[in-house]
Design a protein around this motif. Structure first.
Motif, PDB file in Angstrom:
ATOM      1  N   ASP A   1       0.834  -1.206   0.000  1.00 15.82           N
ATOM      2  CA  ASP A   1       0.000   0.000   0.000  1.00 15.82           C
ATOM      3  C   ASP A   1       0.869   1.256   0.000  1.00 15.82           C
ATOM      4  O   ASP A   1       0.592   2.223  -0.722  1.00 15.82           O
ATOM      5  N   PHE A   2       1.914   1.246   0.825  1.00 12.96           N
ATOM      6  CA  PHE A   2       2.815   2.405   0.879  1.00 12.96           C
ATOM      7  C   PHE A   2       3.503   2.614  -0.466  1.00 12.96           C
ATOM      8  O   PHE A   2       3.665   3.747  -0.924  1.00 12.96           O
ATOM      9  N   ASP A   3       3.912   1.523  -1.111  1.00 10.01           N
ATOM     10  CA  ASP A   3       4.563   1.631  -2.416  1.00 10.01           C
ATOM     11  C   ASP A   3       3.647   2.317  -3.422  1.00 10.01           C
ATOM     12  O   ASP A   3       4.090   3.149  -4.225  1.00 10.01           O
ATOM     13  N   ALA A   4       2.357   1.988  -3.371  1.00  9.71           N
ATOM     14  CA  ALA A   4       1.397   2.642  -4.265  1.00  9.71           C
ATOM     15  C   ALA A   4       1.263   4.126  -3.943  1.00  9.71           C
ATOM     16  O   ALA A   4       1.123   4.960  -4.844  1.00  9.71           O
ATOM     17  N   VAL A   5       1.335   4.466  -2.657  1.00 11.41           N
ATOM     18  CA  VAL A   5       1.263   5.868  -2.252  1.00 11.41           C
ATOM     19  C   VAL A   5       2.462   6.645  -2.785  1.00 11.41           C
ATOM     20  O   VAL A   5       2.327   7.759  -3.308  1.00 11.41           O
ATOM     21  N   VAL A   6       3.657   6.047  -2.664  1.00  6.90           N
ATOM     22  CA  VAL A   6       4.852   6.703  -3.194  1.00  6.90           C
ATOM     23  C   VAL A   6       4.742   6.862  -4.708  1.00  6.90           C
ATOM     24  O   VAL A   6       5.105   7.896  -5.274  1.00  6.90           O
ATOM     25  N   GLY A   7       4.214   5.838  -5.377  1.00  8.69           N
ATOM     26  CA  GLY A   7       4.021   5.944  -6.820  1.00  8.69           C
ATOM     27  C   GLY A   7       3.079   7.076  -7.184  1.00  8.69           C
ATOM     28  O   GLY A   7       3.304   7.807  -8.152  1.00  8.69           O
ATOM     29  N   ARG A   8       2.028   7.242  -6.404  1.00  9.36           N
ATOM     30  CA  ARG A   8       1.080   8.334  -6.638  1.00  9.36           C
ATOM     31  C   ARG A   8       1.789   9.679  -6.517  1.00  9.36           C
ATOM     32  O   ARG A   8       1.580  10.599  -7.331  1.00  9.36           O
ATOM     33  N   LEU A   9       2.651   9.812  -5.504  1.00  8.42           N
ATOM     34  CA  LEU A   9       3.396  11.049  -5.304  1.00  8.42           C
ATOM     35  C   LEU A   9       4.373  11.300  -6.443  1.00  8.42           C
ATOM     36  O   LEU A   9       4.433  12.396  -7.009  1.00  8.42           O
TER      37      LEU A   9
END
Length: 419
Positions: A206-214
């Motif tokens: 989930d965090f990896d997806a958040v970083v990708g969004r950023l």
């Protein structure tokens, strides 16, 4: 990481959030900035003896933070956090023009934090320099949710792993949910080590997806070619590898080692992988150096953009700030790590060779007759342990406490901090 820098040996200066982030923001150790009171909150009676007064310490306003130094250097500053230990009541808003801790309740996903930060960026004038700090807890307890796809196969596999014993382990396992909100144990999952680790891994995804969004949003901006990005963590997680879970209770690298990757336009590292030992105390001097700003006096970290005399092989880094054991400390150089645990007024030591034993399984001193080299390494690290962190006078305002109300206490309980 692929396009720029990966720090292979990065460590936190404390194994839980409040003292760790305070060290990141001030480049001081927990025993120096004094933001280290245990989250195992103890009830205190007020002066009239009526009712309970719960309290915790805050970052002293006399300390200069990274945000304060960058703001003084002409950068716009904003912070957005989901961790309740970083609420403004604890002093972490120092230096931020905008500091939004309204996300600091359990359940606020990292994407909300990222989107708020991006909205703030959209309000800046073209060409303005900025410092944006985003703190998410997607991989924090109670960890991520298991995907519905392949759930039966996952259940069969995880139920074969070691079953958790004791109240703490069972409670953590029972908090694991699947994507639709149901508890995993109600669907036939046993309270096992595998279940907890799978949920933690889901949180990391989930965090990896958040970083990708950023990163997707930042890379679409005109100022992307001159935008620096650093990704790190305040601590790790024990995950019952040694019989206990959560974090904040020990100094093994399960809890002390952290990721650190960076994109620093204009810096030519020579190699994308950096083996030198670095800590969270190094971020403030490194960013001041990168932005050509003078560092405050008395910082304990080094700029990783400038190799100090003697190089990284001669460096020692300390981790301290264990929740209920402030006397515990670990010290390491690039290869060896010594852990000193305070027991009945005396220290008990364990020595690990991280080059051959990175998971700290084999105490080099736990033998009948350590060899000469091991004794020399042990002696050198033991002698450094009491002096590697300078004894500084308490900063003005250190020791100030703020009340912890029931709403905050319940959020901390959901995160595993008040058990």
């Amino acid at each position: 990481a692929d396009e720029h820098l990966v720090f292979e040996n990065a460590v936190s200066q404390a194994p839980w959030t409040k003292p760790s982030v305070a060290s990141l923001f001030t480049s001081l150790y927990p025993s120096q900035h004094r933001v280290a009171s245990s989250p195992q909150i103890r009830d205190r009676r007020n002066r009239k003896g009526q009712g309970e007064l719960l309290e915790a310490d805050r970052l002293a306003p006399s300390l200069e933070t990274l945000a304060e130094r960058l703001r003084a250097g002409g950068l716009r500053t904003a912070g957005f956090t989901t961790n309740p230990w970083m609420e403004s009541r604890f002093g972490f808003d120092q230096g931020f023009e905008v500091y939004d801790d309204s996300f600091a309740r359990w359940g606020a996903p990292g994407e909300e934090v990222v989107d708020a930060g991006l909205r703030w960026l959209d309000g800046l004038d073209e060409g303005e320099r900025y410092f944006l700090y985003l703190h998410t807890i997607d991989s924090h307890r109670p960890y991520g949710r298991l995907p519905l796809e392949g759930l039966e196969e996952l259940r069969q596999r995880l139920n074969l792993t070691r079953r958790l014993q004791g109240e703490e382990g069972v409670a953590i396992a029972r908090s694991v949910r699947v994507a639709d909100g149901r508890r995993a144990v109600e669907l036939g999952f046993h309270p096992t080590v595998g279940l907890v680790r799978e949920a933690y891994a889901a949180g990391v995804v989930d965090f990896d997806a958040v970083v990708g969004r950023l990163l997707d949003a930042l890379s679409a901006r005109e100022d992307w070619p001159r935008t620096a990005v650093l990704v790190t963590s305040d601590h790790g997680e024990a995950l019952f590898d040694r019989g206990y879970g959560n974090h904040g209770g020990a100094l093994f690298d399960d809890e002390a080692a952290v990721p650190l990757v960076a994109r620093l336009p204009g810096v030519d590292p020579g190699s994308g992988r950096v083996a030198c030992l670095v800590g969270l105390v190094d971020l403030m001097p490194s960013l001041c150096d990168y932005l050509d700003l003078a560092c405050p006096a008395g910082l304990q970290g080094w700029s990783f953009l400038v190799r100090p005399d003697g190089g990284s092989d001669s460096r020692f880094l300390v981790t301290e700030g264990v929740m209920d054991r402030p006397g515990d400390r670990s010290i390491r150089n690039r290869r060896y790590k010594l852990i000193g645990v305070q027991e009945d007024g005396a220290r008990e030591y364990s020595l690990f060779d991280l080059a051959v034993d990175p998971r700290e399984r084999y105490d080099r001193m736990d033998v009948d007759a350590p060899d000469d080299h091991t004794r020399r390494v042990f002696g050198a690290l033991r002698d450094q342990l009491p002096v590697a962190v300078a004894e500084l006078p308490p900063p003005d305002g250190a020791g100030e406490v703020v009340p912890v109300d029931e709403e905050l206490r319940s959020r901390l309980e959901a995160l595993g901090y008040t058990e």
